[in-house]
Design an enzyme around this catalytic site. Sequence first.
Site, mmCIF file in Angstrom:
data_model
loop_
_atom_site.group_PDB
_atom_site.id
_atom_site.type_symbol
_atom_site.label_atom_id
_atom_site.label_comp_id
_atom_site.label_asym_id
_atom_site.label_seq_id
_atom_site.Cartn_x
_atom_site.Cartn_y
_atom_site.Cartn_z
ATOM 1 N N ARG A 50 0.846 -1.201 0.000
ATOM 2 C CA ARG A 50 0.000 0.000 0.000
ATOM 3 C C ARG A 50 0.880 1.249 0.000
ATOM 4 O O ARG A 50 0.575 2.250 -0.623
ATOM 5 C CB ARG A 50 -0.953 -0.001 1.214
ATOM 6 C CG ARG A 50 -1.683 1.315 1.398
ATOM 7 C CD ARG A 50 -2.905 1.238 2.314
ATOM 8 N NE ARG A 50 -2.768 0.342 3.432
ATOM 9 C CZ ARG A 50 -2.026 0.570 4.527
ATOM 10 N NH1 ARG A 50 -1.359 1.692 4.650
ATOM 11 N NH2 ARG A 50 -1.962 -0.322 5.487
ATOM 12 N N ASP A 174 -8.869 18.828 -13.517
ATOM 13 C CA ASP A 174 -9.154 17.449 -13.920
ATOM 14 C C ASP A 174 -8.959 17.393 -15.430
ATOM 15 O O ASP A 174 -9.740 17.961 -16.191
ATOM 16 C CB ASP A 174 -10.592 17.109 -13.507
ATOM 17 C CG ASP A 174 -10.987 15.674 -13.832
ATOM 18 O OD1 ASP A 174 -10.383 15.091 -14.764
ATOM 19 O OD2 ASP A 174 -11.897 15.145 -13.178
ATOM 20 N N LYS A 199 -10.356 6.278 -18.260
ATOM 21 C CA LYS A 199 -10.826 6.825 -19.529
ATOM 22 C C LYS A 199 -9.731 6.714 -20.596
ATOM 23 O O LYS A 199 -9.295 5.622 -20.894
ATOM 24 C CB LYS A 199 -11.303 8.261 -19.302
ATOM 25 C CG LYS A 199 -12.186 8.429 -18.050
ATOM 26 C CD LYS A 199 -13.486 7.645 -18.118
ATOM 27 C CE LYS A 199 -14.249 7.593 -16.798
ATOM 28 N NZ LYS A 199 -14.474 8.868 -16.142
HETATM 29 C C1 LIG Z 1 -14.686 9.255 -14.834
HETATM 30 C C2 LIG Z 1 -14.280 10.585 -14.382
HETATM 31 C C3 LIG Z 1 -13.888 10.800 -13.058
HETATM 32 C C4 LIG Z 1 -13.923 9.694 -12.011
HETATM 33 O O1 LIG Z 1 -13.041 8.672 -12.308
HETATM 34 P P1 LIG Z 1 -13.307 7.130 -11.900
HETATM 35 O O2 LIG Z 1 -12.104 6.452 -12.419
HETATM 36 O O3 LIG Z 1 -14.579 6.710 -12.547
HETATM 37 O O4 LIG Z 1 -13.423 7.094 -10.422
HETATM 38 C C5 LIG Z 1 -13.477 12.065 -12.698
HETATM 39 N N1 LIG Z 1 -13.457 13.075 -13.595
HETATM 40 C C6 LIG Z 1 -13.839 12.912 -14.864
HETATM 41 C C7 LIG Z 1 -13.787 14.060 -15.796
HETATM 42 C C8 LIG Z 1 -14.264 11.670 -15.312
HETATM 43 O O5 LIG Z 1 -14.653 11.524 -16.577
#
Ligand SMILES: *Cc1c(COP(=O)(O)O)cnc(C)c1O
Length: 385
Positions: A50, A174, A199
């Site tokens: 971890r 993000d 993604k």
């Molecule tokens: C999918 C997504 C998240 C969250 O990510 P997970 O891997 O599903 O927890 C955060 N920000 C954006 C823009 C996303 O598309």
Amino acid sequence: MDEEHAFETTAIHGGQEPDPATGAVMPPIYASSTFEQDAPGDDRGYEYARTGNPTRETLEANLAALEGAAYGRAFSSGMGAINTVMNLLEAGDHVVAERDLYGGTHRLFTQVYEGYDLEFTFVDMTDLDAVRSAVRPETELLWLETPTNPLLKVVHIEAIAEVAAEADALYGVDNTFATPYLQRPLDLGADFVCHSLTKYLGGHSDVVGGALLTDDAELDEAFGFHQNAVGATIDPFACFLVLRGTKTLPLRMERHCSNAMVLAEWLDDDPLVDEVYYPGLPDHSGHEVATRQMSGYGGMVSFELDCALETASEIVSSLSVFTLAESLGGVESLIEQPATMTHAAVPAEERRASGLADGLIRASVGVEHIDDLIADLDQAFDQAR
Ligand SMILES: *Cc1c(COP(=O)(O)O)cnc(C)c1O
């Protein structure tokens, strides 16, 4: 590797050397939860998985190289990464965030952290005055996504950096939708970048992960403390999958972008479509800023159908090349209806106030042949024409 080579080369080699023990060209999956110590406290850099794992560190170095960051931390999901950022805040702190946010981020902020006495103001961050007036003395974090989800608004990263600096607040972007191939927020003044590796970086819809990248050693230290203390860590097999994905990121993004552009133009010409949201279209509100801060317009296209919610639901249910599913960024094309799927957690009133119409459809344009994607939508639209 990072500084001297082009992105395509860094994607393949960044943070990775053949394994010194065996010469294995691909990073080994170190499936070990603990590591031998020669004497108490005398370890070889690893104690417990971890806290640190060699496969994870390889991924973290690769991701940092791609974002041009000095440091990287990988997590079990994008939300695990975002939660780690929230762990740095304290009761009474205030956050200014983009209104058109990923639904899960909105849920974490309002349904978890408001309960811990954090306060949030959601604003349209394309409106700089609105951002400025939302800032208070207690503001500790500015948080945004660009292009936004699902309306693909484009926020001027550098302009918001100035507001964050004036407010002496932490500034996070993000970068999931754009990926570092198209946009590098750290170069534009962000303190850190967050990713859902699930993604485009993973890219094959077969892994869930998240990351935080920064140039600030102290901030990275804090991220690392919470990564270990809270434990939302990514497992080594997932790390391996993401590392495999990032190697082809530039190739995939090129095709995502070109397919999305052609599809957006086709949708724009169809009378059934009221509005197309794609920053690559010259009449998109964020086209100019996107042209300046991105090297391509991405693979996400949203559009509003001129029909009832039920008809829109039928259309997205009758596709055969597009898969009706949440998520995005994989090689396969996905389509979804935010009002009933990804953004169902956002209260209807708030959803409509932020411009998410019931007939809104979001497409993650994959890397299939564009003719097949258009033919698929064309036959589905027929039932509403
Ligand atoms: C999918 C997504 C998240 C969250 O990510 P997970 O891997 O599903 O927890 C955060 N920000 C954006 C823009 C996303 O598309």
